[in-house]
Write an enzyme that holds these catalytic residues in place. Structure first.
Site, PDB file in Angstrom:
ATOM      1  N   TYR A  98       0.817  15.773  -9.392  1.00 34.46           N
ATOM      2  CA  TYR A  98       0.658  16.870  -8.356  1.00 34.46           C
ATOM      3  C   TYR A  98      -0.046  18.314  -8.418  1.00 34.46           C
ATOM      4  O   TYR A  98      -0.596  18.539  -7.707  1.00 34.46           O
ATOM      5  CB  TYR A  98       2.212  17.332  -7.654  1.00 34.46           C
ATOM      6  CG  TYR A  98       3.268  16.081  -7.400  1.00 34.46           C
ATOM      7  CD1 TYR A  98       3.866  15.414  -5.898  1.00 34.46           C
ATOM      8  CD2 TYR A  98       4.353  15.475  -7.958  1.00 34.46           C
ATOM      9  CE1 TYR A  98       3.778  14.977  -5.306  1.00 34.46           C
ATOM     10  CE2 TYR A  98       4.961  14.231  -7.279  1.00 34.46           C
ATOM     11  CZ  TYR A  98       4.568  14.002  -5.697  1.00 34.46           C
ATOM     12  OH  TYR A  98       5.656  13.141  -5.619  1.00 34.46           O
ATOM     13  N   GLU A 140      12.573  11.852  -7.020  1.00 33.22           N
ATOM     14  CA  GLU A 140      11.773  11.086  -7.487  1.00 33.22           C
ATOM     15  C   GLU A 140      12.678  11.143  -9.558  1.00 33.22           C
ATOM     16  O   GLU A 140      12.490  10.388  -9.686  1.00 33.22           O
ATOM     17  CB  GLU A 140      10.011  10.916  -7.582  1.00 33.22           C
ATOM     18  CG  GLU A 140       9.403  10.914  -6.684  1.00 33.22           C
ATOM     19  CD  GLU A 140       8.290  11.116  -6.419  1.00 33.22           C
ATOM     20  OE1 GLU A 140       7.790  11.244  -7.613  1.00 33.22           O
ATOM     21  OE2 GLU A 140       8.005  11.301  -5.028  1.00 33.22           O
ATOM     22  N   GLN A 207       1.948  -3.960  -3.325  1.00 35.82           N
ATOM     23  CA  GLN A 207       3.422  -3.796  -2.796  1.00 35.82           C
ATOM     24  C   GLN A 207       4.391  -5.549  -2.037  1.00 35.82           C
ATOM     25  O   GLN A 207       3.418  -5.284  -1.144  1.00 35.82           O
ATOM     26  CB  GLN A 207       4.312  -2.470  -2.288  1.00 35.82           C
ATOM     27  CG  GLN A 207       3.853  -1.950  -3.408  1.00 35.82           C
ATOM     28  CD  GLN A 207       3.062  -0.449  -3.313  1.00 35.82           C
ATOM     29  OE1 GLN A 207       2.193  -0.730  -2.291  1.00 35.82           O
ATOM     30  NE2 GLN A 207       3.074  -0.567  -4.197  1.00 35.82           N
ATOM     31  N   TYR A 208       5.052  -5.757  -2.793  1.00 34.03           N
ATOM     32  CA  TYR A 208       5.680  -7.320  -2.239  1.00 34.03           C
ATOM     33  C   TYR A 208       7.161  -7.497  -2.488  1.00 34.03           C
ATOM     34  O   TYR A 208       7.822  -6.868  -2.990  1.00 34.03           O
ATOM     35  CB  TYR A 208       4.931  -8.473  -2.900  1.00 34.03           C
ATOM     36  CG  TYR A 208       3.598  -8.497  -3.001  1.00 34.03           C
ATOM     37  CD1 TYR A 208       2.770  -8.953  -1.927  1.00 34.03           C
ATOM     38  CD2 TYR A 208       2.797  -7.982  -4.065  1.00 34.03           C
ATOM     39  CE1 TYR A 208       1.552  -8.863  -2.242  1.00 34.03           C
ATOM     40  CE2 TYR A 208       1.194  -8.055  -4.095  1.00 34.03           C
ATOM     41  CZ  TYR A 208       0.697  -8.765  -2.925  1.00 34.03           C
ATOM     42  OH  TYR A 208      -0.982  -8.993  -3.306  1.00 34.03           O
ATOM     43  N   VAL A 388       6.914  -1.034   7.013  1.00 34.06           N
ATOM     44  CA  VAL A 388       5.654  -1.981   7.384  1.00 34.06           C
ATOM     45  C   VAL A 388       5.061  -2.220   6.057  1.00 34.06           C
ATOM     46  O   VAL A 388       5.272  -0.644   5.026  1.00 34.06           O
ATOM     47  CB  VAL A 388       4.902  -0.066   7.984  1.00 34.06           C
ATOM     48  CG1 VAL A 388       5.088   0.964   7.224  1.00 34.06           C
ATOM     49  CG2 VAL A 388       4.063  -1.223   8.526  1.00 34.06           C
ATOM     50  N   PHE A 389       4.051  -2.975   5.888  1.00 30.34           N
ATOM     51  CA  PHE A 389       2.887  -2.943   4.494  1.00 30.34           C
ATOM     52  C   PHE A 389       1.849  -2.127   4.640  1.00 30.34           C
ATOM     53  O   PHE A 389       1.268  -1.557   5.680  1.00 30.34           O
ATOM     54  CB  PHE A 389       2.811  -4.542   4.393  1.00 30.34           C
ATOM     55  CG  PHE A 389       4.158  -5.657   4.081  1.00 30.34           C
ATOM     56  CD1 PHE A 389       5.198  -5.322   3.739  1.00 30.34           C
ATOM     57  CD2 PHE A 389       3.941  -6.166   5.305  1.00 30.34           C
ATOM     58  CE1 PHE A 389       6.271  -6.112   3.333  1.00 30.34           C
ATOM     59  CE2 PHE A 389       5.703  -7.184   5.496  1.00 30.34           C
ATOM     60  CZ  PHE A 389       6.713  -7.108   4.202  1.00 30.34           C
ATOM     61  N   PRO A 391      -0.223   1.922   3.777  1.00 32.04           N
ATOM     62  CA  PRO A 391       0.161   3.249   4.600  1.00 32.04           C
ATOM     63  C   PRO A 391       0.972   3.222   5.524  1.00 32.04           C
ATOM     64  O   PRO A 391       0.896   2.622   6.408  1.00 32.04           O
ATOM     65  CB  PRO A 391      -1.002   3.713   4.522  1.00 32.04           C
ATOM     66  CG  PRO A 391      -1.621   2.642   3.900  1.00 32.04           C
ATOM     67  CD  PRO A 391      -1.801   1.189   3.557  1.00 32.04           C
TER      68      PRO A 391
END
Length: 399
Positions: A98, A140, A207-208, A388-389, A391
């Protein structure tokens, strides 16, 4: 949360910053990758950088967060931040990064806005950034602790033990940890990050969604995307990864997960968006659920519909479930009222019970259309969850 002094400055400058945030995002990523070129090859999605969607997502999230602080100053907009936090954990982001983002983001703001960035303006937007960053860091830390992982230590090596061709452009991988230890627990609706090394040496991550609940294994499904670099990882997985080969895979993440109560469910998907829905249905079957379930899917035609037979098989095992499928260009005989795009308000649409909780997954136009239809049908906005796949370009509209 936002100090009164900064709130006034942010409110006054939000139109200017908002109008320039897209350009600021582009300059930010240029500066970031010039200083840290490894991040483009080994962390950020090169496809999303090339088509600009990552820049849009960053711009949208910052503007949405600032707007939420002004609209509801007494609340921390965790619903807005949860999705970002899960994505960060799936990538192994750590708190020190960050500081890197702050350095290059504020250099980009100064470069784009120039003299408009007075010390007062810089201090106000610095406060916005650290409110957002510290909130994400806290979320996180909790997610890492919940998974029993040290921050950033999300990656394990898995071996492919089976692969199944679902359709011409969708393949399912079944993987086991190479170290022989148990797989991490995943919840229906979550996803994993998969890292592959490409021919140019880049270690790209995608990601999947988990697409089932096999005993002692992870299962995810991959649609081959077109274009380079947009489809470079899916193409590599389809063409180069077979049984016996190894992949680096993260622990499951994701905030769109099946609630454990008795509310009626509507699971709506389009295309490869069916994968988390299949995982949810498999979980409901496994627990012997008696909940009312309405499964909705839209696709190009029967041959492009992944898990078509599993959809019927799983819903057939549930006590109170029904299927509604639309095809844009159906093959052979098919009802006219189920031809075209998914329509939950037209003829033949399912009756949606009061108190229904809806889960959506698919392309943005599908998500927007179905969400609007559900709202028109009386489903509460708070009860509509979406995945949603890629961004998330819809955060500010669907949060």
């Amino acid at each position: 949360m936002l100090s009164s002094r900064s709130a006034g400055t942010v409110e006054a400058t939000l139109p200017v910053v908002g109008a320039a945030i897209g350009e600021i995002s582009q300059v930010f990523y240029r500066r970031l990758f010039e200083a840290h070129p490894d991040l483009l090859g080994h962390l950020f999605n090169r496809g999303n950088q090339a088509n600009g969607s990552q820049q849009q997502a960053l711009a949208g999230s910052i503007a949405a967060f600032a707007g939420a602080l002004l609209a509801r100053p007494e609340e921390r907009p965790d619903a807005l931040l949860a999705r970002i936090a899960h994505k960060h954990v799936s990538l192994g982001i750590t708190e020190g990064q960050y500081e890197i983002v702050h350095t290059h983001l504020f250099a980009a703001i100064a470069e784009v806005l120039g003299e408009a960035v007075t010390p007062e303006v810089a201090a106000a937007w610095d406060e916005v950034y650290w409110l957002m960053a510290n909130a994400l860091k806290a979320l996180e830390r909790g997610l890492y602790a919940q998974s029993g992982l040290a921050p950033g230590e999300v990656w394990r090596t898995y071996r492919v033990v089976a692969r199944y061709q679902e359709t011409d452009d969708v393949v399912t991988f079944l993987v086991l940890p190479a170290d022989g230890l148990p797989v991490p627990e995943g919840r229906p609706g979550q996803y994993v990050s998969v890292q592959v090394e490409l021919p140019d040496g880049a270690r790209q991550i995608r990601q999947y969604s988990l697409s089932g609940h096999p005993d002692g294994a992870l299962q995810f499904s991959v649609k081959r995307e077109l274009g380079n670099p947009l489809g470079e990882v899916s193409h590599h997985l389809h063409e180069a990864i077979g049984v016996g080969l190894e992949l680096r895979i993260s622990a499951p993440s994701g905030d769109v997960v099946l609630d454990r109560d008795d509310a009626p469910l509507l699971l709506a998907s389009a295309g490869i968006g069916c994968t988390p829905m299949i995982s949810m249905l498999a979980s409901l079957v496994e627990e012997g659920s008696s909940r009312k379930v309405i499964a909705v899917h839209g696709d190009r035609d029967q041959t492009r519909h992944p898990f078509r037979s599993e959809l019927g098989h799983l819903t057939g095992k549930l006590a109170d479930a029904e299927i509604h499928v639309w095809y844009e260009r159906p093959l052979g005989e098919w009802p006219k009222d189920r031809t075209g795009l998914v329509d939950l308000t037209g003829p033949g649409a399912p009756a949606i019970p009061s108190g229904t909780r809806a889960y959506l997954c698919g392309p943005l136009p599908f998500l927007r259309a179905v969400r609007a239809q559900l709202l028109d049908s009386g489903v509460r906005a708070a009860d509509i969850h979406y995945e949603v796949f890629g961004p998330d370009l819809w955060l500010q509209q669907a949060s």
